[in-house]
Design a protein around this motif. Structure first.
Motif, PDB file in Angstrom:
ATOM      1  N   VAL A 143      10.091  -3.605   2.974  1.00  0.00           N
ATOM      2  CA  VAL A 143       9.612  -2.445   2.389  1.00  0.00           C
ATOM      3  C   VAL A 143      10.188  -2.465   0.995  1.00  0.00           C
ATOM      4  O   VAL A 143       9.551  -2.028   0.015  1.00  0.00           O
ATOM      5  CB  VAL A 143      10.378  -1.158   3.067  1.00  0.00           C
ATOM      6  N   ILE A 144      11.479  -2.846   0.643  1.00  0.00           N
ATOM      7  CA  ILE A 144      12.067  -3.033  -0.786  1.00  0.00           C
ATOM      8  C   ILE A 144      11.303  -3.821  -1.512  1.00  0.00           C
ATOM      9  O   ILE A 144      11.070  -3.754  -2.754  1.00  0.00           O
ATOM     10  CB  ILE A 144      13.624  -3.314  -0.569  1.00  0.00           C
ATOM     11  N   SER A 145      10.873  -4.981  -0.955  1.00  0.00           N
ATOM     12  CA  SER A 145      10.333  -6.112  -1.817  1.00  0.00           C
ATOM     13  C   SER A 145       8.872  -5.728  -2.378  1.00  0.00           C
ATOM     14  O   SER A 145       8.705  -5.691  -3.503  1.00  0.00           O
ATOM     15  CB  SER A 145      10.119  -7.351  -1.045  1.00  0.00           C
ATOM     16  N   ASP A 146       8.227  -5.103  -1.460  1.00  0.00           N
ATOM     17  CA  ASP A 146       6.839  -4.503  -1.796  1.00  0.00           C
ATOM     18  C   ASP A 146       6.791  -3.408  -2.567  1.00  0.00           C
ATOM     19  O   ASP A 146       6.084  -3.171  -3.269  1.00  0.00           O
ATOM     20  CB  ASP A 146       5.883  -4.103  -0.580  1.00  0.00           C
ATOM     21  N   PHE A 147       7.890  -2.651  -2.498  1.00  0.00           N
ATOM     22  CA  PHE A 147       8.122  -1.483  -3.518  1.00  0.00           C
ATOM     23  C   PHE A 147       8.378  -1.738  -4.947  1.00  0.00           C
ATOM     24  O   PHE A 147       7.907  -1.165  -5.897  1.00  0.00           O
ATOM     25  CB  PHE A 147       9.197  -0.575  -3.127  1.00  0.00           C
ATOM     26  N   TYR A 148       9.111  -2.627  -5.065  1.00  0.00           N
ATOM     27  CA  TYR A 148       9.320  -3.264  -6.305  1.00  0.00           C
ATOM     28  C   TYR A 148       8.379  -4.487  -7.004  1.00  0.00           C
ATOM     29  O   TYR A 148       8.513  -5.083  -8.015  1.00  0.00           O
ATOM     30  CB  TYR A 148      10.990  -3.646  -6.768  1.00  0.00           C
ATOM     31  N   ASP A 149       7.431  -4.739  -6.140  1.00  0.00           N
ATOM     32  CA  ASP A 149       6.352  -5.818  -6.507  1.00  0.00           C
ATOM     33  C   ASP A 149       5.301  -5.149  -7.360  1.00  0.00           C
ATOM     34  O   ASP A 149       4.890  -4.296  -6.961  1.00  0.00           O
ATOM     35  CB  ASP A 149       6.054  -6.552  -5.158  1.00  0.00           C
ATOM     36  N   PRO A 150       5.085  -5.608  -8.646  1.00  0.00           N
ATOM     37  CA  PRO A 150       4.162  -4.916  -9.348  1.00  0.00           C
ATOM     38  C   PRO A 150       2.680  -5.313  -8.883  1.00  0.00           C
ATOM     39  O   PRO A 150       1.763  -4.694  -9.265  1.00  0.00           O
ATOM     40  CB  PRO A 150       4.286  -5.325 -10.755  1.00  0.00           C
ATOM     41  N   THR A 151       2.520  -6.229  -8.215  1.00  0.00           N
ATOM     42  CA  THR A 151       1.399  -6.756  -7.829  1.00  0.00           C
ATOM     43  C   THR A 151       0.748  -5.809  -6.348  1.00  0.00           C
ATOM     44  O   THR A 151      -0.429  -6.038  -6.040  1.00  0.00           O
ATOM     45  CB  THR A 151       1.347  -8.263  -7.387  1.00  0.00           C
ATOM     46  N   VAL A 152       1.606  -4.982  -5.797  1.00  0.00           N
ATOM     47  CA  VAL A 152       1.279  -4.285  -4.604  1.00  0.00           C
ATOM     48  C   VAL A 152       0.613  -2.997  -5.348  1.00  0.00           C
ATOM     49  O   VAL A 152       1.469  -2.068  -5.902  1.00  0.00           O
ATOM     50  CB  VAL A 152       2.358  -4.094  -3.661  1.00  0.00           C
ATOM     51  N   PRO A 153      -0.439  -2.550  -4.889  1.00  0.00           N
ATOM     52  CA  PRO A 153      -0.908  -1.243  -5.256  1.00  0.00           C
ATOM     53  C   PRO A 153      -0.132   0.151  -4.965  1.00  0.00           C
ATOM     54  O   PRO A 153       0.503  -0.073  -3.795  1.00  0.00           O
ATOM     55  CB  PRO A 153      -2.187  -1.127  -4.825  1.00  0.00           C
TER      56      PRO A 153
END
Length: 216
Positions: A143-153
């Motif tokens: 969850v934390i990785s996807d939240f700060y990933d700019p490539t994830v909408p």
């Protein structure tokens, strides 16, 4: 506080942690929608759990759907399912083992075997806490990785749900309760492990004096 009271306290904490794991396993709020857009008016909220997805409308209506395929699930969901179910079963085993060997029960005679059984129950509680910690931390990391990933909408970003926090609290209770059970049982075992010396009855000799070999 006596060792029996500490043992009962540890057993109570272990039971609370076990119930918390079952609750966290069934709740669908492992991941929830992240509201990071400028518009604060949100029509629906998405909950994602181990067993189902739920959509909560702004009117209060909720619709849930169980996952259709098990093999199509992400690996963290499959591992979370397996580990939480295993922990639920192990928690029941730990409860039975601890009750059998507890000082407040008479299922087994007091002795080393009784202390060993209680220590085994506490160790199982500790094992439950370690096992349930794996999927919780795995989910939180994703969850934390996807939240700060700019490539994830933005629509795909999620936040940690209430089930994760309940699971972490249950893990703390399981670990603390298991440690209390093991510590009080080990201390009781050490107290009863000292050899007991018996002195032979003093018998007078023929001259009326006590024989010195009768003294210990």
């Amino acid at each position: 506080m006596t060792s029996a009271a500490v043992e009962i306290l540890g057993l109570g904490l272990g039971i609370l942690g076990w119930v918390g794991v079952i609750l966290a396993c069934g709740l669908p709020m492992w991941q929830v929608s992240a509201f990071i857009d400028v518009n604060i008016v949100v029509a629906q909220t998405i909950w994602e759990g181990l067993w189902m997805n739920c959509v909560v409308q702004s009117t209060g209506q909720m619709q849930c759907k169980v996952y259709d395929s098990i093999l199509a699930l992400p690996p963290e969901v499959q591992a979370g399912r397996a580990l939480t179910v295993v922990v639920a079963l192990l928690g029941l085993v730990a409860l039975m083992v601890t009750v059998v060997g507890a000082q407040c029960t008479n299922c087994i005679r007091p002795g080393k075997m009784k202390s060993r059984i209680v220590i085994a129950g506490g160790a199982i509680y500790i094992l439950c806490g370690v096992l349930v910690l794996i999927p919780l931390c795995w989910f939180a990391n994703i969850v934390i990785s996807d939240f700060y990933d700019p490539t994830v909408p933005s629509s795909k970003k999620r936040e940690m749900g209430a089930a994760l926090y309940i699971g972490w609290a249950a893990t703390a209770l399981l670990l603390f309760g298991g440690c209390l059970i093991c510590c009080c049982s080990c201390s009781q075992r050490d107290e009863t492990s000292f050899p007991v010396k018996y002195s032979a009855p003093r018998r007078p000799t023929s001259n009326g004096e006590y024989d010195k070999k009768n003294y210990v």
